[in-house]
Design a protein around this motif. Structure first.
Motif, PDB file in Angstrom:
ATOM      1  N   PHE A   1       0.866  -1.382   0.345  1.00 59.58           N
ATOM      2  CA  PHE A   1       0.203  -0.042  -0.322  1.00 59.58           C
ATOM      3  C   PHE A   1       1.027   1.334  -0.314  1.00 59.58           C
ATOM      4  CE2 PHE A   1      -4.633   1.165   1.444  1.00 59.58           C
ATOM      5  CZ  PHE A   1      -4.484   2.327   1.295  1.00 59.58           C
ATOM      6  N   PHE A   2       1.277   2.095  -1.226  1.00 61.40           N
ATOM      7  CA  PHE A   2       1.856   2.964  -1.174  1.00 61.40           C
ATOM      8  C   PHE A   2       1.022   4.257  -2.304  1.00 61.40           C
ATOM      9  CE2 PHE A   2       5.068   5.580  -4.293  1.00 61.40           C
ATOM     10  CZ  PHE A   2       6.471   4.849  -3.140  1.00 61.40           C
ATOM     11  N   GLY A   3       1.671   5.165  -0.814  1.00 61.78           N
ATOM     12  CA  GLY A   3       0.646   6.607  -0.572  1.00 61.78           C
ATOM     13  C   GLY A   3       1.942   7.069  -1.669  1.00 61.78           C
ATOM     14  N   LEU A   4       1.140   8.260  -2.644  1.00 64.15           N
ATOM     15  CA  LEU A   4       1.939   9.097  -3.100  1.00 64.15           C
ATOM     16  C   LEU A   4       1.822  10.667  -2.756  1.00 64.15           C
ATOM     17  CD1 LEU A   4       4.356   9.756  -5.197  1.00 64.15           C
ATOM     18  CD2 LEU A   4       2.199   9.373  -6.740  1.00 64.15           C
ATOM     19  N   LEU A   5       2.067  11.483  -1.737  1.00 64.71           N
ATOM     20  CA  LEU A   5       1.450  12.330  -1.464  1.00 64.71           C
ATOM     21  C   LEU A   5       2.717  13.732  -1.755  1.00 64.71           C
ATOM     22  CD1 LEU A   5       2.062  11.347   2.248  1.00 64.71           C
ATOM     23  CD2 LEU A   5       0.513  10.793   0.950  1.00 64.71           C
ATOM     24  N   GLY A   6       2.126  15.157  -1.583  1.00 62.64           N
ATOM     25  CA  GLY A   6       2.329  16.371  -2.551  1.00 62.64           C
ATOM     26  C   GLY A   6       1.966  17.538  -2.752  1.00 62.64           C
ATOM     27  N   PRO A   7       2.406  18.572  -2.512  1.00 65.11           N
ATOM     28  CA  PRO A   7       1.525  19.228  -2.782  1.00 65.11           C
ATOM     29  C   PRO A   7       0.748  19.344  -4.317  1.00 65.11           C
ATOM     30  CG  PRO A   7       3.566  20.502  -2.890  1.00 65.11           C
ATOM     31  CD  PRO A   7       3.156  19.329  -2.242  1.00 65.11           C
ATOM     32  N   ASN A   8      -0.706  20.854  -4.337  1.00 63.79           N
ATOM     33  CA  ASN A   8      -0.598  20.327  -5.697  1.00 63.79           C
ATOM     34  C   ASN A   8       0.189  20.632  -6.355  1.00 63.79           C
ATOM     35  OD1 ASN A   8      -2.883  19.876  -5.209  1.00 63.79           O
ATOM     36  ND2 ASN A   8      -4.360  22.256  -4.727  1.00 63.79           N
TER      37      ASN A   8
ATOM     38  N   HIS B   1      -4.157  14.005   0.220  1.00 65.43           N
ATOM     39  CA  HIS B   1      -4.099  15.180   1.111  1.00 65.43           C
ATOM     40  C   HIS B   1      -4.401  14.918   2.276  1.00 65.43           C
ATOM     41  CE1 HIS B   1      -2.386  17.495  -2.381  1.00 65.43           C
ATOM     42  NE2 HIS B   1      -4.351  17.680  -3.223  1.00 65.43           N
ATOM     43  N   HIS B   2      -5.228  13.498   2.693  1.00 59.61           N
ATOM     44  CA  HIS B   2      -4.798  13.510   4.514  1.00 59.61           C
ATOM     45  C   HIS B   2      -4.202  12.630   4.460  1.00 59.61           C
ATOM     46  CE1 HIS B   2      -9.110  14.780   4.101  1.00 59.61           C
ATOM     47  NE2 HIS B   2      -9.627  13.528   3.278  1.00 59.61           N
ATOM     48  N   LEU B   3      -3.192  13.707   5.587  1.00 62.21           N
ATOM     49  CA  LEU B   3      -2.277  13.178   5.819  1.00 62.21           C
ATOM     50  C   LEU B   3      -2.676  11.742   6.967  1.00 62.21           C
ATOM     51  CD1 LEU B   3       0.400  13.726   5.319  1.00 62.21           C
ATOM     52  CD2 LEU B   3      -0.754  15.510   4.888  1.00 62.21           C
ATOM     53  N   ASP B   4      -3.398  12.583   7.408  1.00 61.63           N
ATOM     54  CA  ASP B   4      -3.700  10.841   8.738  1.00 61.63           C
ATOM     55  C   ASP B   4      -3.752   9.708   8.337  1.00 61.63           C
ATOM     56  OD1 ASP B   4      -6.166  12.315   7.662  1.00 61.63           O
ATOM     57  OD2 ASP B   4      -7.024  11.847   9.464  1.00 61.63           O
ATOM     58  N   GLU B   5      -4.477   9.513   7.235  1.00 58.86           N
ATOM     59  CA  GLU B   5      -5.297   9.332   6.227  1.00 58.86           C
ATOM     60  C   GLU B   5      -3.711   7.615   5.374  1.00 58.86           C
ATOM     61  OE1 GLU B   5      -9.008   9.147   3.964  1.00 58.86           O
ATOM     62  OE2 GLU B   5      -7.490   8.836   2.378  1.00 58.86           O
ATOM     63  N   ALA B   6      -2.726   8.753   5.305  1.00 58.21           N
ATOM     64  CA  ALA B   6      -1.782   8.180   4.783  1.00 58.21           C
ATOM     65  C   ALA B   6      -1.029   7.053   5.961  1.00 58.21           C
ATOM     66  CB  ALA B   6      -0.995   9.178   4.011  1.00 58.21           C
ATOM     67  N   GLU B   7      -0.902   8.399   6.675  1.00 58.75           N
ATOM     68  CA  GLU B   7      -0.484   7.570   7.959  1.00 58.75           C
ATOM     69  C   GLU B   7      -0.456   6.349   9.068  1.00 58.75           C
ATOM     70  OE1 GLU B   7       0.822   9.220  12.627  1.00 58.75           O
ATOM     71  OE2 GLU B   7       0.722  10.550  10.973  1.00 58.75           O
TER      72      GLU B   7
ATOM     73  N   ALA C   1      11.547  13.072   0.357  1.00 59.02           N
ATOM     74  CA  ALA C   1      11.839  11.463   1.220  1.00 59.02           C
ATOM     75  C   ALA C   1      11.003  10.805   1.283  1.00 59.02           C
ATOM     76  CB  ALA C   1      10.485  11.620   2.490  1.00 59.02           C
ATOM     77  N   LEU C   2      11.035   9.208   1.135  1.00 57.15           N
ATOM     78  CA  LEU C   2      10.760   8.470   0.900  1.00 57.15           C
ATOM     79  C   LEU C   2      10.790   6.978   1.960  1.00 57.15           C
ATOM     80  CD1 LEU C   2       9.083   5.572  -1.131  1.00 57.15           C
ATOM     81  CD2 LEU C   2      11.361   5.664  -1.949  1.00 57.15           C
ATOM     82  N   ASP C   3      10.405   6.774   2.864  1.00 59.97           N
ATOM     83  CA  ASP C   3      10.275   5.646   3.645  1.00 59.97           C
ATOM     84  C   ASP C   3       8.592   5.188   4.690  1.00 59.97           C
ATOM     85  OD1 ASP C   3      11.433   3.774   5.665  1.00 59.97           O
ATOM     86  OD2 ASP C   3      12.810   5.548   6.276  1.00 59.97           O
ATOM     87  N   SER C   4       8.643   3.941   5.646  1.00 59.26           N
ATOM     88  CA  SER C   4       7.690   4.112   5.755  1.00 59.26           C
ATOM     89  C   SER C   4       6.824   5.205   6.723  1.00 59.26           C
ATOM     90  CB  SER C   4       7.515   2.578   6.877  1.00 59.26           C
ATOM     91  OG  SER C   4       8.363   3.137   8.030  1.00 59.26           O
ATOM     92  N   PRO C   5       5.189   5.386   6.604  1.00 55.73           N
ATOM     93  CA  PRO C   5       5.407   6.798   7.651  1.00 55.73           C
ATOM     94  C   PRO C   5       5.700   7.017   9.059  1.00 55.73           C
ATOM     95  CG  PRO C   5       3.505   6.066   6.799  1.00 55.73           C
ATOM     96  CD  PRO C   5       4.198   4.890   6.925  1.00 55.73           C
ATOM     97  N   ASN C   6       5.942   5.424  10.254  1.00 59.10           N
ATOM     98  CA  ASN C   6       6.779   5.316  11.227  1.00 59.10           C
ATOM     99  C   ASN C   6       8.248   5.861  11.352  1.00 59.10           C
ATOM    100  OD1 ASN C   6       4.362   4.428  12.513  1.00 59.10           O
ATOM    101  ND2 ASN C   6       4.570   2.587  12.401  1.00 59.10           N
TER     102      ASN C   6
ATOM    103  N   THR D   1       3.787  14.362  13.971  1.00 58.80           N
ATOM    104  CA  THR D   1       2.897  12.867  13.008  1.00 58.80           C
ATOM    105  C   THR D   1       3.279  13.745  11.436  1.00 58.80           C
ATOM    106  OG1 THR D   1       1.641  15.057  12.353  1.00 58.80           O
ATOM    107  CG2 THR D   1       0.709  13.766  14.630  1.00 58.80           C
ATOM    108  N   LEU D   2       2.611  12.152  11.114  1.00 56.30           N
ATOM    109  CA  LEU D   2       3.217  12.644   8.887  1.00 56.30           C
ATOM    110  C   LEU D   2       2.971  14.001   8.926  1.00 56.30           C
ATOM    111  CD1 LEU D   2       4.263  10.505   6.976  1.00 56.30           C
ATOM    112  CD2 LEU D   2       1.845  10.342   6.107  1.00 56.30           C
ATOM    113  N   GLU D   3       1.725  14.409   9.435  1.00 57.89           N
ATOM    114  CA  GLU D   3       1.737  16.130   8.112  1.00 57.89           C
ATOM    115  C   GLU D   3       2.774  17.078   9.046  1.00 57.89           C
ATOM    116  OE1 GLU D   3      -1.921  19.356   9.138  1.00 57.89           O
ATOM    117  OE2 GLU D   3      -2.255  17.591   9.948  1.00 57.89           O
ATOM    118  N   ASP D   4       3.575  16.601   9.831  1.00 56.40           N
ATOM    119  CA  ASP D   4       4.302  17.258  10.946  1.00 56.40           C
ATOM    120  C   ASP D   4       5.824  17.030   9.721  1.00 56.40           C
ATOM    121  OD1 ASP D   4       3.453  18.951  12.975  1.00 56.40           O
ATOM    122  OD2 ASP D   4       3.719  16.860  13.967  1.00 56.40           O
TER     123      ASP D   4
END
Length: 312
Positions: A44-51, A201-207, A223-228, A297-300
């Motif tokens: 389950f791989f998340g791709l995050l970033g601003p618009n 864009h829900h960082l809590d969800e990705a975490e 950055a590329l790693d597990s949320p933890n 948190t992942l959001e930070d």
């Protein structure tokens, strides 16, 4: 529902996605600028970033909708560009602007999609149930709410039993209860061995959901790693939020182990690297009723990396 068998016992499954130095430019804009990573089968791989970070372009390259200007892309062992008709049924794609047969009912719409993929008819009701749309199966798509349409879009990506799912903001239009219900669906898909590439864009969800995340900014992976592990490698500080009527900023600055103190609305926020002694000191002065502790948190992590990448 999967179309292909897994690896033989004792054999490790090949990666689902391999990107190596992928680039895509639009004039002087580097939408994707040398991106490399691997998505493991069943991950389950998340791709995050601003618009504007390059997420959508990168996902479209993986889906075979866009051609990369450079680098190599392998999806389920095949090259997605030029469009590979043998690869397409193995992929499930949900976008934020999914197209629907709006004059059909939800069941009729999904049955049409299933027929296009030659999926078994029984998959239609099974998938409607999976995404919580059984009660609305007879409702015309044009009369579904935004959240119900979002679930139908996900069902359309799932009905043919793909091995690899691309989900773009799947919970964007859902209320909190429906969002958590969909989390259970996504966890179930992962438990069944599906590979999921997921933008949100829900960082809590990705975490909560992702095995690993890639954070993009300016077309690059920062950055590329597990949320933890990303959280553990970020700020080691803990924040204590104390009701302002029980502790002044001046009193807080004199407590042991305090690194920084700010007044944030109706709370005094104390930052420390050793929360135990500070909590004991706060208890003596103000008591602990209403005191909250916050760790990173992942959001930070996300905000720190993306703000740093976009600051001139």
């Amino acid at each position: 529902m999967s179309r292909t068998a897994g690896p033989a016992p004792g054999q490790e499954a090949p990666p689902a996605v391999v990107l190596d130095g992928v680039r895509k430019h639009y004039g002087a804009t580097r939408a994707v600028d040398g991106v490399s990573f691997t998505v493991a089968t069943g991950e389950f791989f998340g791709l995050l970033g601003p618009n504007g970070a390059g997420k959508t372009t990168l996902v479209e390259i993986m889906e075979g909708l866009r051609r990369a200007d450079g680098g190599t892309v392998t999806v389920l062992g095949a090259r997605p560009w030029p469009r590979d008709r043998a690869l397409l049924p193995r992929l499930g794609v949900q976008t934020q602007s999914s197209a629907f047969f709006v004059r059909l009912t939800a069941r009729e719409h999904l049955a049409t999609v299933a027929a296009l993929y030659r999926a078994e008819p029984a998959a239609v009701d099974r998938t409607l149930d999976l995404v919580g749309l059984t009660e609305h199966a007879g409702t015309r798509v044009e009369n579904l709410s935004g959240g119900q349409r979002q679930r139908l879009a996900i069902a359309s990506a799932l009905v043919h039993g793909p091995e690899l799912l691309f989900l773009d903001e799947p919970t964007a239009a859902l209320d909190p209860q429906a969002r958590r219900a969909l989390w259970r669906v996504l966890r179930g898909l992962k438990g069944a061995g599906r590979t999921i590439v997921y933008t949100t864009h829900h960082l809590d969800e990705a975490e909560a959901l992702c095995d690993r995340v890639a954070i993009m900014a300016g077309g690059r992976v920062t950055a590329l790693d597990s949320p933890n592990r990303l959280i553990a490698g970020s700020s080691p500080t803990t924040r204590l939020l104390v009701p302002a009527e029980r502790l002044t900023v001046e009193e807080a600055r004199g407590l042991p182990g305090v690194i920084r103190v700010v007044l944030d609305g109706d709370a005094v926020v104390l930052e420390t690297e050793d929360a135990g002694p500070l909590l004991a000191a706060v208890e003596k002065i103000a008591g602990l009723h209403g005191v909250q502790t916050r760790t990173a948190t992942l959001e930070d992590v996300y905000l720190r990396l993306t703000e740093r990448s976009t600051t001139p």
